[in-house]
Design a protein around this motif. Structure first.
Motif, PDB file in Angstrom:
ATOM      1  N   HIS A  15       0.802  -1.224   0.000  1.00 31.43           N
ATOM      2  CA  HIS A  15       0.000   0.000   0.000  1.00 31.43           C
ATOM      3  C   HIS A  15       0.835   1.274   0.000  1.00 31.43           C
ATOM      4  N   THR A  16       1.915   1.282  -0.748  1.00 33.85           N
ATOM      5  CA  THR A  16       2.779   2.458  -0.763  1.00 33.85           C
ATOM      6  C   THR A  16       2.571   3.330  -1.987  1.00 33.85           C
ATOM      7  N   GLY A  17       1.838   2.828  -2.943  1.00 28.59           N
ATOM      8  CA  GLY A  17       1.696   3.561  -4.190  1.00 28.59           C
ATOM      9  C   GLY A  17       2.846   3.307  -5.142  1.00 28.59           C
ATOM     10  N   ALA A  18       3.677   2.288  -4.849  1.00 30.03           N
ATOM     11  CA  ALA A  18       4.775   1.933  -5.750  1.00 30.03           C
ATOM     12  C   ALA A  18       4.195   1.647  -7.131  1.00 30.03           C
ATOM     13  N   GLN A  19       4.856   2.144  -8.140  1.00 26.99           N
ATOM     14  CA  GLN A  19       4.363   2.017  -9.511  1.00 26.99           C
ATOM     15  C   GLN A  19       4.398   0.583 -10.027  1.00 26.99           C
ATOM     16  N   THR A  20       5.361  -0.213  -9.551  1.00 24.31           N
ATOM     17  CA  THR A  20       5.497  -1.592 -10.026  1.00 24.31           C
ATOM     18  C   THR A  20       5.794  -2.517  -8.852  1.00 24.31           C
ATOM     19  N   ASP A  21       5.645  -3.807  -9.085  1.00 22.42           N
ATOM     20  CA  ASP A  21       5.997  -4.816  -8.097  1.00 22.42           C
ATOM     21  C   ASP A  21       7.480  -4.693  -7.736  1.00 22.42           C
ATOM     22  N   PHE A  22       8.306  -4.410  -8.707  1.00 25.87           N
ATOM     23  CA  PHE A  22       9.751  -4.275  -8.532  1.00 25.87           C
ATOM     24  C   PHE A  22      10.093  -3.170  -7.529  1.00 25.87           C
ATOM     25  N   ASP A  49      31.142 -14.930   1.488  1.00 28.80           N
ATOM     26  CA  ASP A  49      32.236 -14.353   0.708  1.00 28.80           C
ATOM     27  C   ASP A  49      31.682 -13.553  -0.465  1.00 28.80           C
ATOM     28  N   VAL A  50      30.531 -13.998  -0.963  1.00 33.00           N
ATOM     29  CA  VAL A  50      29.867 -13.370  -2.107  1.00 33.00           C
ATOM     30  C   VAL A  50      28.396 -13.199  -1.757  1.00 33.00           C
ATOM     31  N   ILE A  51      27.840 -12.030  -2.107  1.00 31.35           N
ATOM     32  CA  ILE A  51      26.412 -11.779  -1.903  1.00 31.35           C
ATOM     33  C   ILE A  51      25.796 -11.432  -3.243  1.00 31.35           C
ATOM     34  N   LEU A  52      24.790 -12.207  -3.618  1.00 33.55           N
ATOM     35  CA  LEU A  52      24.028 -11.985  -4.848  1.00 33.55           C
ATOM     36  C   LEU A  52      22.630 -11.574  -4.446  1.00 33.55           C
ATOM     37  N   CYS A  53      22.098 -10.534  -5.074  1.00 32.97           N
ATOM     38  CA  CYS A  53      20.787 -10.047  -4.659  1.00 32.97           C
ATOM     39  C   CYS A  53      20.001  -9.526  -5.852  1.00 32.97           C
ATOM     40  N   SER A  54      18.733  -9.816  -5.856  1.00 34.20           N
ATOM     41  CA  SER A  54      17.825  -9.198  -6.814  1.00 34.20           C
ATOM     42  C   SER A  54      17.848  -7.686  -6.583  1.00 34.20           C
ATOM     43  N   PRO A  55      17.785  -6.889  -7.637  1.00 35.91           N
ATOM     44  CA  PRO A  55      17.796  -5.441  -7.450  1.00 35.91           C
ATOM     45  C   PRO A  55      16.435  -4.831  -7.100  1.00 35.91           C
ATOM     46  N   ALA A  56      15.403  -5.659  -6.894  1.00 32.78           N
ATOM     47  CA  ALA A  56      14.097  -5.133  -6.498  1.00 32.78           C
ATOM     48  C   ALA A  56      14.230  -4.402  -5.162  1.00 32.78           C
ATOM     49  N   GLN A  57      13.402  -3.418  -4.943  1.00 33.98           N
ATOM     50  CA  GLN A  57      13.498  -2.580  -3.744  1.00 33.98           C
ATOM     51  C   GLN A  57      13.439  -3.395  -2.455  1.00 33.98           C
ATOM     52  N   ARG A  58      12.540  -4.352  -2.352  1.00 36.70           N
ATOM     53  CA  ARG A  58      12.375  -5.108  -1.108  1.00 36.70           C
ATOM     54  C   ARG A  58      13.566  -6.028  -0.825  1.00 36.70           C
ATOM     55  N   THR A  59      14.195  -6.566  -1.867  1.00 38.56           N
ATOM     56  CA  THR A  59      15.384  -7.388  -1.633  1.00 38.56           C
ATOM     57  C   THR A  59      16.571  -6.505  -1.287  1.00 38.56           C
ATOM     58  N   ARG A  60      16.661  -5.338  -1.909  1.00 42.49           N
ATOM     59  CA  ARG A  60      17.741  -4.388  -1.579  1.00 42.49           C
ATOM     60  C   ARG A  60      17.682  -4.007  -0.099  1.00 42.49           C
ATOM     61  N   PRO A  81      19.988  -8.764 -11.869  1.00 44.33           N
ATOM     62  CA  PRO A  81      18.601  -8.675 -12.324  1.00 44.33           C
ATOM     63  C   PRO A  81      17.953 -10.023 -12.623  1.00 44.33           C
ATOM     64  N   ARG A  82      18.746 -11.026 -12.971  1.00 37.85           N
ATOM     65  CA  ARG A  82      18.161 -12.331 -13.310  1.00 37.85           C
ATOM     66  C   ARG A  82      17.561 -13.034 -12.105  1.00 37.85           C
ATOM     67  N   ILE A  83      17.872 -12.590 -10.889  1.00 40.46           N
ATOM     68  CA  ILE A  83      17.294 -13.223  -9.693  1.00 40.46           C
ATOM     69  C   ILE A  83      15.823 -12.834  -9.521  1.00 40.46           C
ATOM     70  N   TYR A  84      15.448 -11.645  -9.989  1.00 44.02           N
ATOM     71  CA  TYR A  84      14.070 -11.167  -9.825  1.00 44.02           C
ATOM     72  C   TYR A  84      13.105 -12.097 -10.547  1.00 44.02           C
ATOM     73  N   GLU A  85      12.183 -12.692  -9.785  1.00 43.78           N
ATOM     74  CA  GLU A  85      11.145 -13.592 -10.302  1.00 43.78           C
ATOM     75  C   GLU A  85      11.701 -14.771 -11.093  1.00 43.78           C
ATOM     76  N   ALA A  86      12.905 -15.209 -10.750  1.00 36.12           N
ATOM     77  CA  ALA A  86      13.561 -16.281 -11.497  1.00 36.12           C
ATOM     78  C   ALA A  86      13.112 -17.663 -11.050  1.00 36.12           C
ATOM     79  N   MET A 107      22.464 -15.663  -1.380  1.00 35.32           N
ATOM     80  CA  MET A 107      21.593 -15.169  -2.446  1.00 35.32           C
ATOM     81  C   MET A 107      20.276 -14.726  -1.814  1.00 35.32           C
ATOM     82  N   VAL A 108      19.884 -13.473  -2.077  1.00 38.56           N
ATOM     83  CA  VAL A 108      18.633 -12.936  -1.558  1.00 38.56           C
ATOM     84  C   VAL A 108      17.695 -12.734  -2.735  1.00 38.56           C
TER      85      VAL A 108
END
Length: 170
Positions: A15-22, A49-60, A81-86, A107-108
């Motif tokens: 309910h934030t008014g975010a324009q997209t799910d991302f 040692d390595v952190i991989l993360c989707s760039p979506a706002q909630r994962t960030r 970006p490939r982690i988002y909805e993968a 991996m987040v």
């Protein structure tokens, strides 16, 4: 890689008014859970040692809390970006491209991909909790591989820990 830490992003705000799910951010509970889970991870799991993360706002927002708790430089996070909805196959491809010298990778990401990947790598081992989804928001899993460096195949890992926010101590 010997250890894989998988984490689903914390609870987001619809309910934030975010324009997209991302662009959807975490809600208050999500921010609290992310900090609490990050603290538990720091105390209970191997340091990544390595952190991989989707760039979506909630994962960030989730991974930044993890980095802060562990004292890790967030500039080192790989925003993939490939982690988002993968699906799991794409997540495996991303993991396959990580530095072979990394002992522990975090991996987040998102569901259903995160839960399906845990099931794939551990031959379906996601312990059931009464009234809970298998991998609710902000859940962290620790998978260990007996043959570090070997391809990540079905049932190649052992699920050592799976912690849901409601299970966190105190």
């Amino acid at each position: 890689m010997q250890d894989l830490l998988l984490m689903r992003h914390a609870k987001s705000d619809w309910h934030t008014g975010a324009q997209t799910d991302f662009d959807r951010p975490l809600n208050e509970r999500g921010l609290r859970n992310a900090s609490d889970m990050a603290r538990w991870m720091r105390n209970e799991l191997p340091r990544p040692d390595v952190i991989l993360c989707s760039p979506a706002q909630r994962t960030r927002q989730t991974v930044l809390r993890v980095c802060a708790e562990w004292g890790l430089d967030a500039d080192g996070v790989v925003w993939e970006p490939r982690i988002y909805e993968a699906p799991p196959g794409e997540l495996l491809a991303v993991l396959g491209e990580t530095d072979g010298a990394a002992s522990t990778v975090l991996m987040v990401g998102h569901n259903p991909g995160t839960e399906l990947l845990i099931r794939h790598l551990t031959d379906g081992m996601v312990p059931a909790e009464r009234g809970e989804k298998g991998v609710p928001t902000c859940t962290a899993a620790h998978i260990r591989f007996d043959r570090p460096g070997a391809p990540l195949e079905r049932a190649s890992g052992q699920l050592l820990r799976l912690m849901r926010p409601r299970q966190l101590p105190g």
